[in-house]
Design an enzyme around this catalytic site. Structure first.
Site, short mmCIF file in Angstrom:
data_model
loop_
_atom_site.label_atom_id
_atom_site.label_comp_id
_atom_site.label_asym_id
_atom_site.label_seq_id
_atom_site.Cartn_x
_atom_site.Cartn_y
_atom_site.Cartn_z
CE LYS A 120 -4.50 -1.76 1.13
NZ LYS A 120 -5.53 -1.83 1.57
CE LYS A 202 -5.27 -8.50 -2.25
NZ LYS A 202 -5.97 -8.22 -0.86
CE LYS A 205 -11.21 -2.48 -0.70
NZ LYS A 205 -11.85 -3.53 0.13
P1 ATP Z 1 -7.46 -3.62 -1.10
O1 ATP Z 1 -7.69 -3.63 -2.73
O2 ATP Z 1 -7.89 -2.44 -0.34
O3 ATP Z 1 -6.18 -4.55 -0.79
P2 ATP Z 1 -9.25 -5.76 -0.83
O4 ATP Z 1 -9.95 -5.90 -2.03
O5 ATP Z 1 -7.79 -6.81 -1.08
O6 ATP Z 1 -8.54 -4.61 -0.59
P3 ATP Z 1 -9.94 -6.12 1.80
O7 ATP Z 1 -10.65 -5.33 2.48
O8 ATP Z 1 -8.24 -6.02 2.11
O9 ATP Z 1 -10.12 -6.40 0.39
O10 ATP Z 1 -10.33 -7.70 2.26
C1 ATP Z 1 -11.38 -8.09 2.82
C2 ATP Z 1 -11.22 -9.89 3.12
O11 ATP Z 1 -11.45 -10.37 1.78
C3 ATP Z 1 -10.01 -10.38 3.69
O12 ATP Z 1 -10.26 -11.31 4.55
C4 ATP Z 1 -9.02 -10.61 2.52
O13 ATP Z 1 -8.40 -11.37 2.91
C5 ATP Z 1 -10.36 -11.08 1.65
N1 ATP Z 1 -9.61 -11.02 0.36
C6 ATP Z 1 -9.58 -9.96 -0.39
N2 ATP Z 1 -9.06 -9.91 -1.35
C7 ATP Z 1 -9.02 -11.48 -1.78
C8 ATP Z 1 -8.71 -12.45 -2.89
N3 ATP Z 1 -8.32 -11.77 -4.17
N4 ATP Z 1 -8.93 -13.53 -2.63
C9 ATP Z 1 -9.42 -14.24 -1.65
N5 ATP Z 1 -9.80 -13.28 -0.69
C10 ATP Z 1 -9.65 -12.14 -0.46
#
Ligand code: ATP
Ligand code: LTN
Length: 340
Positions: A120, A202, A205
């Site tokens: 980040k 991964k 968003k």
């Molecule tokens: P950012 O884009 O800000 O990194 P994010 O989309 O990864 O955010 P988070 O709010 O960080 O989402 O994650 C919320 C939950 O979803 C956490 O438990 C995280 O481990 C899970 N998660 C996020 N992205 C994935 C993914 N690509 N695959 C599986 N689990 C995920």
């Protein structure tokens, strides 16, 4: 005769998601879907991690909207507010208070090693603030306040969960048993869904092209899957091999997680058929899985009074638990008891 035997307390599950964007397929398959399966066996606390989300600059009106939307989506995904405690993190002030205390028991070196901080800060080079750095101490506070046994999250949060355990053990060693030492609870399939546009990073968003949002319309989902990057091998066959076929393997993980089929079953189902058949089939399965969630979210979102009632009751229940732990911590570290 009266039964005086105590019923063993249920184990506690707790997790949160930052309302810094709309919920996506990775959040659902990696985290929220598992939450819905835990309701009866565990005492579950799920929250909107709004305190965490301001570590990255947010538009205030959007943050408010997304926080409430996220609650509606949790419920639409099947998390029943009658059986689970659903709340907004900033409504329970003990999170910020314990977060501060745990900052004083978390080492600079430990925080510096966190991959999420490194990622980040690379993405937000103009705003590498203290909150982004100390984020894991607040996350530890979220978890330890509720004496949680398990933390259902995706693979990317494992490192933060391990740091939480280290902080709990450190504190307990200094002051005596205060916190339950929790364990991450990570599903075998779906724990790391990759971007449809770039299957080596991964799904997130912050990458809207490779990301399927729970509220996406069926046409958009179909288009995203048709365009999903598959592998440039000449085989054009559906076979699971993460190193050599990351695109197809990711689509297989999604399909497996949605349908419950094993990789072997999927390979047989699409035997002799190329990516051109497989990609829309995965899209269709996702569309059908998300359709009721989207429709139910829209219905629930229209009832703002109901949502307010849910997060009010959730915060009251969460506060009662959080208060108890924080009082214990204040005493242990040597603060004078508050006279009012
Ligand atoms: P950012 O884009 O800000 O990194 P994010 O989309 O990864 O955010 P988070 O709010 O960080 O989402 O994650 C919320 C939950 O979803 C956490 O438990 C995280 O481990 C899970 N998660 C996020 N992205 C994935 C993914 N690509 N695959 C599986 N689990 C995920
Ligand atoms: N750090 C998590 C969100 C989060 C969380 C938590 C998850 C904040 N506090 C407590 C589990 C338990 C994320 O970025 N996905």
């Amino acid at each position: 005769m009266e039964n005086t035997q105590a019923v063993p307390a249920k184990k506690i599950m707790l997790s949160g998601i930052q309302p810094s964007g709309d919920l996506h397929l990775g959040n659902y398959l990696g985290a929220v879907k598992n939450w819905t399966e835990l309701t009866d066996e565990f005492d579950c606390y799920y929250f909107m991690a709004d305190l965490h989300s301001i570590t990255v600059r947010q538009n205030p009106a959007e943050l408010r909207r997304r926080t409430v939307n996220q609650l509606a989506q949790y419920i639409a995904c099947g998390i029943d507010p009658e059986k689970n405690t659903l709340f907004i993190q900033s409504h329970v002030h003990e999170h910020a208070e314990l977060g501060w205390i745990l900052n004083c028991y978390t080492m600079f070196g430990e925080l510096s090693r966190m991959t999420q901080f490194k990622d980040k800060s690379a993405k937000n080079a103009e705003n590498i603030n203290g909150g982004l750095f100390t984020y894991p101490s607040l996350m530890a506070a979220d978890i330890l306040l509720y004496q949680a046994d398990f933390i259902p999250v995706g693979e990317d949060q494992k490192q933060h969960c391990e740091l939480t355990r280290d902080i709990a053990v450190r504190f307990n060693n200094i002051y005596g048993e205060t916190f339950k030492v929790p364990e991450p609870y990570i599903s075998k399939v779906g724990a790391r869904i990759m971007s449809l546009g770039n299957p080596t990073s991964k799904m997130s968003k912050s990458d809207p092209n490779g990301c399927v949002f729970l509220m996406d319309k069926p046409d958009d989902i179909a288009r995203k899957f048709k365009r999903a990057v598959t592998d440039s091998d000449t085989e054009n066959c559906v076979h699971y091999d993460v190193s050599n076929k990351p695109g197809v393997s990711n689509l297989m993980s999604i399909y497996s997680s949605v349908t419950g089929k094993t990789f072997d079953e999927i390979e047989k189902e699409f035997d002799g058929q190329g990516y051109g058949v497989f990609k829309p089939a995965v899209g269709d399965a996702v569309i059908e899985m998300l359709r009721p969630i989207r429709e139910e979210s829209e219905r629930i979102l229209a009832d703002k009074a109901y949502l307010k009632d849910v997060y009010t009751q959730g915060a009251q229940k969460a506060s009662a638990m959080a208060r108890r732990t924080l009082r214990k911590v204040y005493k242990r570290v040597g603060f004078v008891e508050k006279p009012f």
